[in-house]
Design a protein around this motif. Structure first.
Motif, PDB file in Angstrom:
ATOM      1  N   TRP A  80       0.839  -1.188   0.000  1.00  0.00           N
ATOM      2  CA  TRP A  80       0.000   0.000   0.000  1.00  0.00           C
ATOM      3  C   TRP A  80       0.877   1.242   0.000  1.00  0.00           C
ATOM      4  O   TRP A  80       1.116   1.865   1.018  1.00  0.00           O
ATOM      5  CB  TRP A  80      -0.907   0.016   1.221  1.00  0.00           C
ATOM      6  N   CYS A 103      -5.143   4.917  -2.854  1.00  0.00           N
ATOM      7  CA  CYS A 103      -5.514   3.698  -2.137  1.00  0.00           C
ATOM      8  C   CYS A 103      -6.621   2.929  -2.851  1.00  0.00           C
ATOM      9  O   CYS A 103      -6.789   1.737  -2.631  1.00  0.00           O
ATOM     10  CB  CYS A 103      -5.898   4.003  -0.698  1.00  0.00           C
ATOM     11  N   TRP A 120      -5.190  -0.030  -4.445  1.00  0.00           N
ATOM     12  CA  TRP A 120      -4.475  -0.980  -3.598  1.00  0.00           C
ATOM     13  C   TRP A 120      -5.196  -2.318  -3.563  1.00  0.00           C
ATOM     14  O   TRP A 120      -6.430  -2.377  -3.628  1.00  0.00           O
ATOM     15  CB  TRP A 120      -4.345  -0.459  -2.180  1.00  0.00           C
TER      16      TRP A 120
END
Length: 139
Positions: free
Chosen positions: A51, A56, A59
């Motif tokens: 990460w 994000c 991710w």
């Protein structure tokens, strides 16, 4: 023919460059996910490595609303996550609908903040060593 080649190229770029199409992450959600990973041992090290960056929504294990960048799903089954579910770090994921932390080595009590996730409709904490219950929150 040229039109088909262009479409094929765009299709392939979508698979080869996932970061280019990843939605930006909401800053509060980015901070929550980083806090979550920072407080886990063993498997958390792998999460912190995987990460990286501020997108994000791209991710592994993280799903987002494409329009807002808010995290809607966190699917981390069988990732070797060890320890208690860290503090209230995930409590600020206010749009989370799916939380799957099953098949890890999480210990301690089921955090009370889980019951305050108003949008949560799927929760799987099975095959950990957690005690307690996540009570439904009445709106």
């Amino acid at each position: 023919m040229a039109k088909c080649c262009l479409l094929l190229l765009l299709f392939l770029l979508g698979f080869l460059l996932p970061e280019a199409r990843a939605t930006s992450c909401h800053p509060d959600d980015l901070q929550a996910l980083r806090g979550f990973a920072a407080n886990l041992s063993r498997g958390g090290v792998l999460l912190r490595t995987a990460w990286s960056g501020a997108t994000c929504c791209g991710w592994d294990g993280v799903g987002c609303d494409g329009a807002t960048g808010r995290v809607t799903a966190l699917r981390l089954p069988g990732r070797g996550l060890v320890g208690p579910i860290p503090g209230a770090s995930l409590a600020s994921l206010v749009k989370m609908e799916v939380l799957d932390l099953s098949h890890n080595q999480l210990v301690g009590t089921v955090p009370s903040w889980i019951s305050r996730l108003d949008h949560l409709c799927y929760l799987d904490l099975s095959n950990n060593t957690l005690v307690g219950e996540a009570h439904a929150h009445n709106k």
